[in-house]
Design an enzyme around this catalytic site. Structure first.
Site, PDB file in Angstrom:
ATOM      1  N   ASP A   1      -3.738  -5.365  -3.761  1.00  0.00           N
ATOM      2  CA  ASP A   1      -5.186  -5.222  -3.862  1.00  0.00           C
ATOM      3  C   ASP A   1      -5.683  -6.176  -4.934  1.00  0.00           C
ATOM      4  O   ASP A   1      -5.123  -6.212  -6.043  1.00  0.00           O
ATOM      5  CB  ASP A   1      -5.550  -3.788  -4.242  1.00  0.00           C
ATOM      6  CG  ASP A   1      -4.893  -2.765  -3.319  1.00  0.00           C
ATOM      7  OD1 ASP A   1      -4.756  -3.074  -2.120  1.00  0.00           O
ATOM      8  OD2 ASP A   1      -4.536  -1.675  -3.796  1.00  0.00           O
TER       9      ASP A   1
ATOM     10  N   ASP B   1      -9.142   7.432   4.398  1.00  0.00           N
ATOM     11  CA  ASP B   1      -9.010   7.509   2.944  1.00  0.00           C
ATOM     12  C   ASP B   1      -9.285   8.939   2.509  1.00  0.00           C
ATOM     13  O   ASP B   1     -10.331   9.512   2.857  1.00  0.00           O
ATOM     14  CB  ASP B   1      -9.991   6.559   2.260  1.00  0.00           C
ATOM     15  CG  ASP B   1      -9.621   5.097   2.462  1.00  0.00           C
ATOM     16  OD1 ASP B   1      -8.591   4.831   3.112  1.00  0.00           O
ATOM     17  OD2 ASP B   1     -10.363   4.228   1.967  1.00  0.00           O
TER      18      ASP B   1
END
Length: 241
Positions: free
Chosen positions: A129, A8
Site C-alpha cells: 500500500d 472491507d
C-alpha cells in the site's frame, strides 16, 4: 484479468473508507456474509477481504464475519489485515482461506513472508500500500521510506503468489486507478500484480486490462456497492463468464 470484489470489515460490518481514513467509513451492509453471497451469485471468481480493525490492532479483530463468509461461500477468498505471525497465517488457512495477504510484516519482518511462502505455496500474497510511491504500513497510518518497486523486487525469489498494489490516495475516492504506477510495477517484477484503489467504472477495468502490462486482477469495492459497476456486466466484459 480477475475482478476481485472487496469486502472491507470494520466493527463487524461491510464498509468502504475514503483514502484509508477510518473515521470516513461508509457502511454498506450490516451482514458481510450476505454481501459476499450477492457477489458470488453475480458470478465472481474470488473475494477480497480486509480486516480494517485488525490492520490497526496488529491481530485479527473481525474473525467472526470472515468465518461466516468462508462457511457460506464456495469461491476462494483472500484476506489481509492484522496477519503478522505464522500462528495467525496457519489458523486462517486451516479455516478455509485460500490466500493470506501480508502487508505490514512485508516491511517489518520480510523473513516471515519468505517462511510462510515456503510453507504454504500459492497461499501467501504481499500487500503493498503506497502514497506517492512510498509504502505505508499499520493500516496505512505509518509511512515509510521504502519504495514500492524496491519492496516488490525483494520478494522475487520468495515464491509469493501475488502482489496486491494499492494506491491509497485513489482508494475509495472514485477517481480511477493509478494506471501508470500499476503498469510500472507489473513490468518491474515477475510476480503477478493485482491492482487496487480507485476502480470506479467499467472503463477503469478495461484501462487496467489494456494498460500495457499483464495484470493478474483488479479489486473494486465502492463502485460495486454504489452501482457504478455492475459486477455481472463487468465479468462478461472481461471475459470471465
Amino acid at each position: 484479468m480477475i475482478l476481485y470484489p472487496a469486502i472491507d470489515l470494520k466493527d463487524g460490518q461491510a464498509v468502504r473508507l475514503f483514502k484509508g481514513e477510518m473515521d470516513q467509513a461508509t457502511v454498506f451492509n450490516d451482514d458481510p456474509a450476505a454481501q459476499a453471497m450477492e457477489f458470488v451469485a453475480a458470478g465472481c471468481e474470488w473475494l477480497h477481504l480486509v480486516d480494517l480493525n485488525g490492520a490497526f490492532a496488529g491481530e485479527p479483530v473481525n474473525a467472526a464475519p470472515v468465518e461466516a463468509i468462508l462457511s457460506r461461500t464456495k469461491v476462494p477468498a483472500q484476506l489481509g489485515g492484522g496477519i503478522r505471525d505464522m500462528t495467525t497465517i496457519e489458523r486462517w488457512l486451516s479455516k478455509g482461506l485460500a490466500r493470506v495477504i501480508l502487508g505490514t510484516v512485508a516491511v517489518e519482518n520480510p523473513d516471515l513472508v519468505r517462511e510462510a511462502a515456503r510453507a504454504f505455496p500459492g497461499k501467501v500474497a504481499v500487500g503493498i500500500d503506497a502514497r506517492n510511491g512510498r509504502v505505508a504500513t499499520k493500516g496505512w497510518a505509518e509511512e515509510t521510506d521504502v519504495m514500492v518497486t524496491d519492496l516488490a523486487r525483494s520478494f522475487e525469489d520468495a515464491g509469493v503468489a501475488a502482489i496486491i498494489y494499492t494506491d491509497i490516495n485513489r482508494d475509495g475516492a472514485m477517481q480511477g486507478p493509478n494506471l501508470e504506477a500499476t503498469a510500472a510495477l507489473a513490468k518491474a517484477v515477475s510476480i503477478p500484480v493485482i491492482a487496487s484503489g480507485g476502480v470506479s467504472s467499467l472503463a477503469d477495468l478495461i484501462a487496467l486490462r489494456d494498460c500495457g502490462a499483464t495484470l493478474d486482477g483488479a479489486i473494486s469495492g465502492r463502485a460495486l456497492y454504489d452501482g457504478a459497476i455492475d459486477l455481472r456486466e463487468a465479468l462478461i466484459a472481461l471475459g470471465r463468464t
